[in-house]
Write a protein that holds these residues in place. Structure first.
Motif, PDB file in Angstrom:
ATOM      1  N   ILE A 154     -54.336-110.315  21.058  1.00  0.00           N
ATOM      2  CA  ILE A 154     -53.902-111.533  20.375  1.00  0.00           C
ATOM      3  C   ILE A 154     -52.438-111.805  20.722  1.00  0.00           C
ATOM      4  O   ILE A 154     -51.579-110.951  20.512  1.00  0.00           O
ATOM      5  N   VAL A 155     -52.198-112.987  21.262  1.00  0.00           N
ATOM      6  CA  VAL A 155     -50.839-113.474  21.450  1.00  0.00           C
ATOM      7  C   VAL A 155     -50.578-114.338  20.219  1.00  0.00           C
ATOM      8  O   VAL A 155     -51.178-115.414  20.087  1.00  0.00           O
ATOM      9  N   PRO A 156     -49.735-113.864  19.287  1.00  0.00           N
ATOM     10  CA  PRO A 156     -49.674-114.491  17.973  1.00  0.00           C
ATOM     11  C   PRO A 156     -49.134-115.912  17.920  1.00  0.00           C
ATOM     12  O   PRO A 156     -49.478-116.657  17.019  1.00  0.00           O
ATOM     13  N   LYS A 157     -48.293-116.300  18.868  1.00  0.00           N
ATOM     14  CA  LYS A 157     -47.749-117.651  18.766  1.00  0.00           C
ATOM     15  C   LYS A 157     -47.594-118.272  20.143  1.00  0.00           C
ATOM     16  O   LYS A 157     -46.842-117.783  20.979  1.00  0.00           O
ATOM     17  N   ILE A 158     -48.342-119.343  20.343  1.00  0.00           N
ATOM     18  CA  ILE A 158     -48.197-120.160  21.539  1.00  0.00           C
ATOM     19  C   ILE A 158     -48.037-121.603  21.076  1.00  0.00           C
ATOM     20  O   ILE A 158     -48.403-121.950  19.955  1.00  0.00           O
ATOM     21  N   GLU A 159     -47.496-122.422  21.914  1.00  0.00           N
ATOM     22  CA  GLU A 159     -47.378-123.852  21.630  1.00  0.00           C
ATOM     23  C   GLU A 159     -48.315-124.567  22.591  1.00  0.00           C
ATOM     24  O   GLU A 159     -48.219-124.400  23.800  1.00  0.00           O
ATOM     25  N   SER A 160     -49.246-125.335  22.061  1.00  0.00           N
ATOM     26  CA  SER A 160     -50.214-126.055  22.882  1.00  0.00           C
ATOM     27  C   SER A 160     -49.945-127.553  22.807  1.00  0.00           C
ATOM     28  O   SER A 160     -49.667-128.086  21.732  1.00  0.00           O
ATOM     29  N   ALA A 161     -50.034-128.201  23.953  1.00  0.00           N
ATOM     30  CA  ALA A 161     -49.938-129.663  24.028  1.00  0.00           C
ATOM     31  C   ALA A 161     -51.231-130.153  24.665  1.00  0.00           C
ATOM     32  O   ALA A 161     -51.711-129.569  25.636  1.00  0.00           O
ATOM     33  N   TYR A 162     -51.807-131.217  24.110  1.00  0.00           N
ATOM     34  CA  TYR A 162     -53.127-131.651  24.567  1.00  0.00           C
ATOM     35  C   TYR A 162     -53.382-133.093  24.144  1.00  0.00           C
ATOM     36  O   TYR A 162     -52.679-133.644  23.302  1.00  0.00           O
ATOM     37  N   ARG A 163     -54.414-133.673  24.746  1.00  0.00           N
ATOM     38  CA  ARG A 163     -54.892-134.984  24.334  1.00  0.00           C
ATOM     39  C   ARG A 163     -56.090-134.764  23.423  1.00  0.00           C
ATOM     40  O   ARG A 163     -56.988-134.004  23.741  1.00  0.00           O
ATOM     41  N   TRP A 164     -56.095-135.435  22.273  1.00  0.00           N
ATOM     42  CA  TRP A 164     -57.222-135.319  21.345  1.00  0.00           C
ATOM     43  C   TRP A 164     -57.490-136.691  20.760  1.00  0.00           C
ATOM     44  O   TRP A 164     -56.618-137.298  20.131  1.00  0.00           O
ATOM     45  N   LYS A 165     -58.715-137.164  21.024  1.00  0.00           N
ATOM     46  CA  LYS A 165     -59.159-138.470  20.523  1.00  0.00           C
ATOM     47  C   LYS A 165     -58.165-139.576  20.876  1.00  0.00           C
ATOM     48  O   LYS A 165     -57.811-140.411  20.064  1.00  0.00           O
ATOM     49  N   GLY A 166     -57.699-139.530  22.142  1.00  0.00           N
ATOM     50  CA  GLY A 166     -56.840-140.581  22.674  1.00  0.00           C
ATOM     51  C   GLY A 166     -55.363-140.456  22.364  1.00  0.00           C
ATOM     52  O   GLY A 166     -54.581-141.309  22.772  1.00  0.00           O
ATOM     53  N   LYS A 167     -54.977-139.415  21.651  1.00  0.00           N
ATOM     54  CA  LYS A 167     -53.571-139.247  21.283  1.00  0.00           C
ATOM     55  C   LYS A 167     -53.012-137.951  21.866  1.00  0.00           C
ATOM     56  O   LYS A 167     -53.742-136.963  22.002  1.00  0.00           O
ATOM     57  N   LEU A 168     -51.710-137.967  22.159  1.00  0.00           N
ATOM     58  CA  LEU A 168     -51.037-136.736  22.555  1.00  0.00           C
ATOM     59  C   LEU A 168     -50.716-135.937  21.298  1.00  0.00           C
ATOM     60  O   LEU A 168     -50.178-136.478  20.331  1.00  0.00           O
ATOM     61  N   GLU A 169     -51.064-134.673  21.318  1.00  0.00           N
ATOM     62  CA  GLU A 169     -50.867-133.798  20.170  1.00  0.00           C
ATOM     63  C   GLU A 169     -50.171-132.526  20.628  1.00  0.00           C
ATOM     64  O   GLU A 169     -50.180-132.185  21.809  1.00  0.00           O
ATOM     65  N   SER A 170     -49.605-131.803  19.694  1.00  0.00           N
ATOM     66  CA  SER A 170     -49.097-130.462  19.963  1.00  0.00           C
ATOM     67  C   SER A 170     -49.225-129.657  18.677  1.00  0.00           C
ATOM     68  O   SER A 170     -49.186-130.211  17.573  1.00  0.00           O
ATOM     69  N   SER A 171     -49.395-128.348  18.839  1.00  0.00           N
ATOM     70  CA  SER A 171     -49.520-127.485  17.670  1.00  0.00           C
ATOM     71  C   SER A 171     -49.225-126.042  18.040  1.00  0.00           C
ATOM     72  O   SER A 171     -49.368-125.646  19.203  1.00  0.00           O
ATOM     73  N   SER A 172     -48.834-125.274  17.036  1.00  0.00           N
ATOM     74  CA  SER A 172     -48.691-123.829  17.198  1.00  0.00           C
ATOM     75  C   SER A 172     -50.071-123.209  17.014  1.00  0.00           C
ATOM     76  O   SER A 172     -50.806-123.584  16.103  1.00  0.00           O
ATOM     77  N   GLU A 173     -50.398-122.293  17.888  1.00  0.00           N
ATOM     78  CA  GLU A 173     -51.696-121.630  17.835  1.00  0.00           C
ATOM     79  C   GLU A 173     -51.515-120.159  18.180  1.00  0.00           C
ATOM     80  O   GLU A 173     -50.434-119.725  18.563  1.00  0.00           O
ATOM     81  N   ALA A 174     -52.587-119.406  18.078  1.00  0.00           N
ATOM     82  CA  ALA A 174     -52.650-118.027  18.560  1.00  0.00           C
ATOM     83  C   ALA A 174     -53.649-118.007  19.706  1.00  0.00           C
ATOM     84  O   ALA A 174     -54.629-118.759  19.705  1.00  0.00           O
ATOM     85  N   LEU A 175     -53.392-117.170  20.694  1.00  0.00           N
ATOM     86  CA  LEU A 175     -54.297-117.039  21.835  1.00  0.00           C
ATOM     87  C   LEU A 175     -55.032-115.719  21.745  1.00  0.00           C
ATOM     88  O   LEU A 175     -54.410-114.657  21.633  1.00  0.00           O
ATOM     89  N   LEU A 176     -56.338-115.792  21.774  1.00  0.00           N
ATOM     90  CA  LEU A 176     -57.198-114.620  21.740  1.00  0.00           C
ATOM     91  C   LEU A 176     -57.717-114.390  23.154  1.00  0.00           C
ATOM     92  O   LEU A 176     -58.287-115.296  23.772  1.00  0.00           O
ATOM     93  N   ILE A 177     -57.480-113.180  23.678  1.00  0.00           N
ATOM     94  CA  ILE A 177     -57.944-112.807  25.022  1.00  0.00           C
ATOM     95  C   ILE A 177     -58.955-111.675  24.848  1.00  0.00           C
ATOM     96  O   ILE A 177     -58.634-110.635  24.268  1.00  0.00           O
ATOM     97  N   LEU A 178     -60.151-111.896  25.338  1.00  0.00           N
ATOM     98  CA  LEU A 178     -61.252-110.950  25.149  1.00  0.00           C
ATOM     99  C   LEU A 178     -61.746-110.403  26.480  1.00  0.00           C
ATOM    100  O   LEU A 178     -61.773-111.125  27.479  1.00  0.00           O
ATOM    101  N   LYS A 179     -62.173-109.142  26.480  1.00  0.00           N
ATOM    102  CA  LYS A 179     -62.802-108.537  27.655  1.00  0.00           C
ATOM    103  C   LYS A 179     -64.255-108.265  27.303  1.00  0.00           C
ATOM    104  O   LYS A 179     -64.550-107.592  26.323  1.00  0.00           O
ATOM    105  N   THR A 180     -65.152-108.804  28.132  1.00  0.00           N
ATOM    106  CA  THR A 180     -66.579-108.616  27.903  1.00  0.00           C
ATOM    107  C   THR A 180     -67.275-108.525  29.253  1.00  0.00           C
ATOM    108  O   THR A 180     -66.636-108.535  30.303  1.00  0.00           O
TER     109      THR A 180
END
Length: 102
Positions: free
Chosen positions: A33-59
């Protein structure tokens, strides 16, 4: 073949909840788990950004659909981003992932 799975989560707690379930069900061998990342993205036609956590899994490749289903079941997002890439690992890592997900 080992797969790496990347999942963005609303926060560290959600990432921990998802990783615990996947590990308990032996769907993944490892969760980082990377506890804090900043994501920028388009969602429903708008530019958005938010703090998130990144989960990296090995399978392993054969568990891809089950991992996706479990993440979707536990995830809070309307559209959880679940991305897989094949990882070329040394043989001992491949064997460990295989053993831990039986």
């Amino acid at each position: 073949m080992t797969l790496l799975c990347f999942v963005t989560c609303k926060d560290e707690e959600e990432a921990k909840k998802i990783s615990k379930s996947l590990l308990e069900k032996k769907l993944v061998a490892c969760a980082s788990i990377v506890p804090k990342i900043e994501s920028a993205y388009r969602w429903k036609g708008k530019l958005e950004s938010s703090s998130e956590a990144l989960l990296i899994l090995k399978t392993r490749k054969g568990l891809k659909e089950e991992v996706m289903a479990e993440v979707k079941k536990l995830h809070s997002y309307e559209l959880p981003v679940i991305e897989f890439v094949e990882a070329g690992s040394e043989q001992t890592v491949e064997e460990w992932v295989e053993e831990e997900t039986k």
